[in-house]
Design an enzyme around this catalytic site. Structure first.
Site, short mmCIF file in Angstrom:
data_model
loop_
_atom_site.label_atom_id
_atom_site.label_comp_id
_atom_site.label_asym_id
_atom_site.label_seq_id
_atom_site.Cartn_x
_atom_site.Cartn_y
_atom_site.Cartn_z
N GLY A 115 1.80 4.67 6.93
CA GLY A 115 1.72 3.25 7.29
C GLY A 115 0.97 2.96 8.58
N SER A 116 -0.02 3.79 8.91
CA SER A 116 -0.77 3.49 10.14
C SER A 116 -1.63 2.24 9.96
CB SER A 116 -1.62 4.69 10.59
OG SER A 116 -2.65 4.94 9.68
N LEU A 142 -10.92 2.25 -11.11
CA LEU A 142 -10.34 2.90 -9.93
C LEU A 142 -11.37 2.99 -8.79
CD1 LEU A 142 -7.89 4.42 -8.69
CD2 LEU A 142 -8.95 6.53 -9.53
N SER A 202 -14.26 2.07 3.16
CA SER A 202 -14.61 0.86 2.39
C SER A 202 -13.37 0.02 2.15
CB SER A 202 -15.17 1.25 1.01
OG SER A 202 -16.27 2.13 1.13
N HIS A 236 -10.27 2.38 1.31
CA HIS A 236 -10.52 3.72 0.77
C HIS A 236 -11.35 4.53 1.78
CE1 HIS A 236 -11.03 6.75 -2.34
NE2 HIS A 236 -12.29 6.86 -1.93
N THR A 246 -10.06 -3.92 -8.90
CA THR A 246 -10.24 -4.30 -10.30
C THR A 246 -9.72 -3.14 -11.15
OG1 THR A 246 -12.45 -3.35 -10.33
CG2 THR A 246 -12.29 -5.70 -9.79
N MET A 265 -0.21 4.96 -3.07
CA MET A 265 -0.74 6.07 -3.85
C MET A 265 -0.36 6.03 -5.33
SD MET A 265 -2.46 7.40 -1.52
CE MET A 265 -3.03 8.96 -2.16
N ARG A 266 -0.25 4.83 -5.88
CA ARG A 266 -0.02 4.68 -7.32
C ARG A 266 -1.18 3.92 -7.91
NH1 ARG A 266 3.32 7.65 -9.96
NH2 ARG A 266 3.60 6.06 -11.54
C1 GRF Z 1 -5.82 5.80 4.48
O1 GRF Z 1 -6.71 6.84 4.73
C2 GRF Z 1 -6.40 4.87 3.44
O2 GRF Z 1 -7.79 4.83 3.48
C3 GRF Z 1 -5.95 5.50 2.17
O3 GRF Z 1 -4.66 6.00 2.45
C4 GRF Z 1 -4.54 6.27 3.83
C5 GRF Z 1 -3.33 5.53 4.33
O4 GRF Z 1 -2.95 5.88 5.61
N1 GRF Z 1 -6.00 4.56 1.10
P1 GRF Z 1 -1.72 5.14 6.32
O5 GRF Z 1 -0.50 5.32 5.44
O6 GRF Z 1 -2.10 3.70 6.48
O7 GRF Z 1 -1.57 5.84 7.63
#
Ligand code: GRF
Length: 222
Positions: free
Chosen positions: A21-22, A153, A145, A118, A150, A99-100
């Site tokens: 969650g950074s 993926l 990015s 991403h 959409t 991550m889903r």
């Molecule tokens: C980030 O690298 C983001 O680009 C990707 O997942 C990571 C999430 O990091 N989709 P965090 O959980 O926000 O630290």
């Protein structure tokens, strides 16, 4: 496609996470410091142990777990997620390390509303392990990015890209560190553009300051 009325209500978002969650933290910090005029209605994680949930709680933000393992199918999980999100009536659904893969029914129900970040210069390096693949391929540029989600993926219209040089001795850890630094500046910025009406998303297209965006906006190097 030329409308740019300033928004009258504060931008409301639901943030979806799976881990650290950074990026969520960067959005919280931007709101609290007055750089981003938005409200996080809720943070939802599919992972019960996600540290981002602790971050949300520490800032008094409603947080929920919808564990995908508790559902018999992907569609059932997506439906529960959709219903939970809709209870907050957000303007946007912000994927920040979620991550889903979301199914087409979920995406169809939330057209023009889902954003993702991403860690690559899309359309290059869709999917996972982007930093590793960038190094293996001896790339000289890498980046981040932000795009509209959409059904394809990591393939929706690009909004903002930030790029940085890659040198021969860069490691995965270093690329990740530099990429995250960019991410933490870029996501709050895009949300602020949406909040003040500098950016619109209409019918799967990105309209930036009255102009249809043909190429993603470039963010400065770090
Ligand atoms: C980030 O690298 C983001 O680009 C990707 O997942 C990571 C999430 O990091 N989709 P965090 O959980 O926000 O630290």
């Amino acid at each position: 496609m030329t409308r740019s009325q300033p928004r009258r209500q504060i931008l409301s978002i639901v943030v979806l996470i799976s881990g650290k969650g950074s990026n969520l933290q960067s959005i919280i910090d931007a709101i609290e410091s007055g750089c981003l005029e938005a409200k996080i209605c809720a943070v939802i994680s599919n992972e019960p142990g996600a540290y981002g949930l602790i971050r949300a709680a520490a800032h008094g933000i409603e947080n929920r777990v919808i564990d995908h393992r508790s559902f018999a199918s992907r569609d059932a999980f997506d439906l529960a997620l959709h219903r939970s999100i809709q209870s907050f009536v957000p303007d946007f659904i912000v994927l920040a390390g979620f991550m889903r893969i979301l199914g087409s029914a979920f995406i169809q129900s939330n057209v023009d509303k889902i954003l993702n970040i991403h860690p690559s210069l899309l359309p290059d390096y869709k999917g996972l392990d982007t930093h590793k693949r960038v190094i293996e391929n001896n790339e000289t540029k890498h980046g981040v990015s932000i795009h509209l989600v959409t059904a394809e993926l990591d393939g929706g219209p690009l909004i903002l890209q930030g790029r940085f040089p890659v040198t021969a001795d860069d490691t995965i850890t270093e690329l990740k560190r530099r990429g995250r630094q960019l991410e933490h500046r870029m996501y709050p910025l895009v949300l602020q553009w949406l909040s003040v009406g500098k950016l619109h998303i209409e019918q799967n297209s990105i309209v930036y300051e009255h102009q249809l965006l043909q190429e993603p906006v470039e963010f400065e190097n770090i």
